[in-house]
Design a protein around this motif. Structure first.
Motif, mmCIF file in Angstrom:
data_model
loop_
_atom_site.group_PDB
_atom_site.id
_atom_site.type_symbol
_atom_site.label_atom_id
_atom_site.label_comp_id
_atom_site.label_asym_id
_atom_site.label_seq_id
_atom_site.Cartn_x
_atom_site.Cartn_y
_atom_site.Cartn_z
ATOM 1 N N LYS A 1 -17.833 -7.590 7.947
ATOM 2 C CA LYS A 1 -17.359 -7.329 6.587
ATOM 3 C C LYS A 1 -17.531 -5.860 6.225
ATOM 4 N N ILE A 2 -18.638 -5.271 6.676
ATOM 5 C CA ILE A 2 -18.844 -3.842 6.437
ATOM 6 C C ILE A 2 -17.842 -3.022 7.244
ATOM 7 N N ALA A 3 -17.645 -3.424 8.505
ATOM 8 C CA ALA A 3 -16.785 -2.655 9.401
ATOM 9 C C ALA A 3 -15.331 -2.646 8.954
ATOM 10 N N VAL A 4 -14.860 -3.751 8.374
ATOM 11 C CA VAL A 4 -13.448 -3.823 7.976
ATOM 12 C C VAL A 4 -13.266 -3.501 6.495
ATOM 13 N N GLY A 5 -14.256 -2.845 5.912
ATOM 14 C CA GLY A 5 -14.206 -2.562 4.482
ATOM 15 C C GLY A 5 -13.071 -1.656 4.056
ATOM 16 N N PHE A 6 -12.514 -0.884 4.990
ATOM 17 C CA PHE A 6 -11.440 0.044 4.639
ATOM 18 C C PHE A 6 -10.070 -0.451 5.091
ATOM 19 N N ILE A 7 -10.026 -1.612 5.709
ATOM 20 C CA ILE A 7 -8.757 -2.110 6.241
ATOM 21 C C ILE A 7 -7.739 -2.323 5.125
ATOM 22 N N ASP A 8 -8.200 -2.787 3.957
ATOM 23 C CA ASP A 8 -7.260 -3.057 2.871
ATOM 24 C C ASP A 8 -6.531 -1.794 2.440
ATOM 25 N N GLU A 9 -7.224 -0.659 2.435
ATOM 26 C CA GLU A 9 -6.576 0.584 2.037
ATOM 27 C C GLU A 9 -5.635 1.095 3.122
ATOM 28 N N VAL A 10 -5.970 0.822 4.382
ATOM 29 C CA VAL A 10 -5.062 1.178 5.476
ATOM 30 C C VAL A 10 -3.777 0.357 5.378
ATOM 31 N N ILE A 11 -3.916 -0.906 5.012
ATOM 32 C CA ILE A 11 -2.744 -1.773 4.869
ATOM 33 C C ILE A 11 -1.885 -1.329 3.688
ATOM 34 N N LEU A 12 -2.512 -0.879 2.614
ATOM 35 C CA LEU A 12 -1.745 -0.320 1.501
ATOM 36 C C LEU A 12 -0.997 0.941 1.943
ATOM 37 N N ALA A 13 -1.640 1.728 2.804
ATOM 38 C CA ALA A 13 -1.000 2.956 3.294
ATOM 39 C C ALA A 13 0.241 2.656 4.124
ATOM 40 N N TYR A 14 0.270 1.487 4.737
ATOM 41 C CA TYR A 14 1.405 1.119 5.587
ATOM 42 C C TYR A 14 2.707 1.084 4.789
ATOM 43 N N ALA A 15 2.630 0.652 3.533
ATOM 44 C CA ALA A 15 3.831 0.599 2.690
ATOM 45 C C ALA A 15 4.425 1.987 2.494
ATOM 46 N N ILE A 16 3.570 2.981 2.361
ATOM 47 C CA ILE A 16 4.046 4.356 2.199
ATOM 48 C C ILE A 16 4.523 4.905 3.540
ATOM 49 N N HIS A 17 3.838 4.522 4.592
ATOM 50 C CA HIS A 17 4.184 5.008 5.934
ATOM 51 C C HIS A 17 5.590 4.576 6.345
ATOM 52 N N ILE A 18 5.954 3.326 6.060
ATOM 53 C CA ILE A 18 7.278 2.836 6.471
ATOM 54 C C ILE A 18 8.326 3.042 5.383
ATOM 55 N N GLN A 19 7.922 3.657 4.255
ATOM 56 C CA GLN A 19 8.856 3.975 3.173
ATOM 57 C C GLN A 19 9.583 2.727 2.663
ATOM 58 N N THR A 20 8.827 1.680 2.412
ATOM 59 C CA THR A 20 9.422 0.419 1.996
ATOM 60 C C THR A 20 9.703 0.394 0.498
ATOM 61 N N ARG A 21 10.627 -0.467 0.110
ATOM 62 C CA ARG A 21 10.897 -0.706 -1.303
ATOM 63 C C ARG A 21 10.220 -1.987 -1.791
ATOM 64 N N ASN A 22 9.545 -2.684 -0.883
ATOM 65 C CA ASN A 22 8.898 -3.946 -1.232
ATOM 66 C C ASN A 22 7.446 -3.910 -0.749
ATOM 67 N N PRO A 23 6.493 -3.544 -1.603
ATOM 68 C CA PRO A 23 5.100 -3.401 -1.156
ATOM 69 C C PRO A 23 4.463 -4.716 -0.728
ATOM 70 N N TRP A 24 4.890 -5.836 -1.316
ATOM 71 C CA TRP A 24 4.328 -7.131 -0.924
ATOM 72 C C TRP A 24 4.718 -7.483 0.509
ATOM 73 N N GLN A 25 5.969 -7.233 0.845
ATOM 74 C CA GLN A 25 6.424 -7.500 2.207
ATOM 75 C C GLN A 25 5.728 -6.571 3.204
ATOM 76 N N ALA A 26 5.532 -5.320 2.810
ATOM 77 C CA ALA A 26 4.848 -4.369 3.684
ATOM 78 C C ALA A 26 3.413 -4.813 3.951
ATOM 79 N N ALA A 27 2.736 -5.318 2.917
ATOM 80 C CA ALA A 27 1.365 -5.799 3.098
ATOM 81 C C ALA A 27 1.328 -7.005 4.029
ATOM 82 N N GLU A 28 2.315 -7.890 3.893
ATOM 83 C CA GLU A 28 2.398 -9.059 4.776
ATOM 84 C C GLU A 28 2.568 -8.619 6.230
ATOM 85 N N GLU A 29 3.484 -7.698 6.468
ATOM 86 C CA GLU A 29 3.719 -7.209 7.826
ATOM 87 C C GLU A 29 2.481 -6.503 8.379
ATOM 88 N N ALA A 30 1.846 -5.688 7.540
ATOM 89 C CA ALA A 30 0.684 -4.925 8.000
ATOM 90 C C ALA A 30 -0.474 -5.848 8.372
#
Length: 315
Positions: free
Chosen positions: A158-187
């Motif tokens: 739980k400590i080790a994966v504490g930053f994974i959620d923010e990395v997954i949020l970053a994925y939406a910006i990385h792929i330039q998506t128009r749907n952040p919910w779908q990007a989070a699902e894919e990530a």
């Protein structure tokens, strides 16, 4: 990190401001309690000071907890957005407008704070479910003492994966998506497909961060203990608490963005060219009902942030 100096400075101001506010409110409350306690005996005065300080600490910590949604939106997500743009080679508009740029990118992809916060909470719930499953499998093995080891492993994961959620949020910006919910699902699916690589890197980063934060805590312990002499009553444990606050501020302002930047690089490089595996999608849907919410929200997403081309033109 040096290229995002304005955001580092903002994080320092925000988190050290929070730590300072907690110290001030706690001290003022302790003094008020001590003053009220002067109506009674010495024991009553000491107890009143302690209860006053505890009340001030709890009040300030509670207010900060309520404000976490906007801290995520205004500080963390904006910093992540700028880091992603720099990693992807998109031109920076200069330090003077970096914070405004980060805020604009977040607004384009997530529209408002409630959307970003909602996605973040769902992602955390799914990641925690996956982590608990990985650690929980060890508890079923018929080995004496393994249950305790499994609990320790679960805590470490739980400590080790504490930053994974923010990395997954970053994925939406990385792929330039128009749907952040779908990007989070894919990530999330991509994260599970590559969980060995991600957890291994997250574990090393977590060890580095918490060891460094502990060193900061030890260095801050002496001045924090000296500060306690200004407080009335028996606040012998106050130095420990204030040193812990200082270490937390350093961790949140400096160490966390460094770890997130490293995790983003690993995640983007590892998942480049990969497609979400339908088998993992089905597993996650069975494991966590929250994961199904992502697909449902993705289908219902009606607000359309600005197109990537529009954002590039605005830079």
């Amino acid at each position: 990190m040096a290229r995002t100096a304005p955001y580092v400075a903002l994080r320092l101001a925000v988190y050290f401001g929070i730590a300072g506010a907690i110290v001030i409110v706690t001290g003022a409350s302790a003094m008020i309690g001590y003053g009220i306690g002067s109506l009674g005996g010495e024991d009553f005065r000491t107890a009143s000071g302690l209860w006053g300080g505890a009340a001030g600490f709890g009040l300030s910590a509670g207010l900060i907890y309520l404000a976490r949604e906007y801290i995520l939106y205004l500080v963390k997500a904006g910093h992540i957005a700028v880091l992603v743009d720099l990693m992807d080679g998109r031109e920076d508009s200069g330090n003077a407008g970096q914070i405004a740029r980060g805020t604009r990118i977040v607004r384009e992809h997530f529209v408002e704070a409630s959307v970003l916060f909602g996605i973040d909470q769902v992602v955390k719930a799914v990641v925690n479910a996956v982590t608990s499953l990985m650690a929980g499998t060890a508890a079923f093995l018929p080995i004496p003492g393994l249950d305790t080891l499994a609990r320790m492993l679960r805590l470490f994961l739980k400590i080790a994966v504490g930053f994974i959620d923010e990395v997954i949020l970053a994925y939406a910006i990385h792929i330039q998506t128009r749907n952040p919910w779908q990007a989070a699902e894919e990530a999330l699916i991509l994260y599970c497909q590559n969980y060995k690589v991600m957890i291994r890197n997250a574990a090393w980063l977590a060890m580095f961060i918490y060891v460094f934060a502990f060193v900061v805590f030890l260095l801050a312990l002496a001045p924090a203990s000296a500060l306690i002499y200004l407080f009335p009553g028996g606040w012998s444990a106050g130095g420990f608490v204030f040193a812990l606050l200082f270490a937390w501020a350093v961790k949140a302002a400096v160490l966390e963005p460094l770890a997130i930047a490293c995790m983003m690089q690993v995640f983007f490089r590892t998942t480049a060219g990969q497609e979400p595996d339908p088998e993992w999608q089905a597993r996650l849907a069975q494991l966590s009902g929250r994961f199904g919410m992502l697909a449902e929200r993705a289908r219902d997403w009606s607000r359309q942030p600005a197109a990537p081309q529009e954002r590039e033109a605005a830079v």
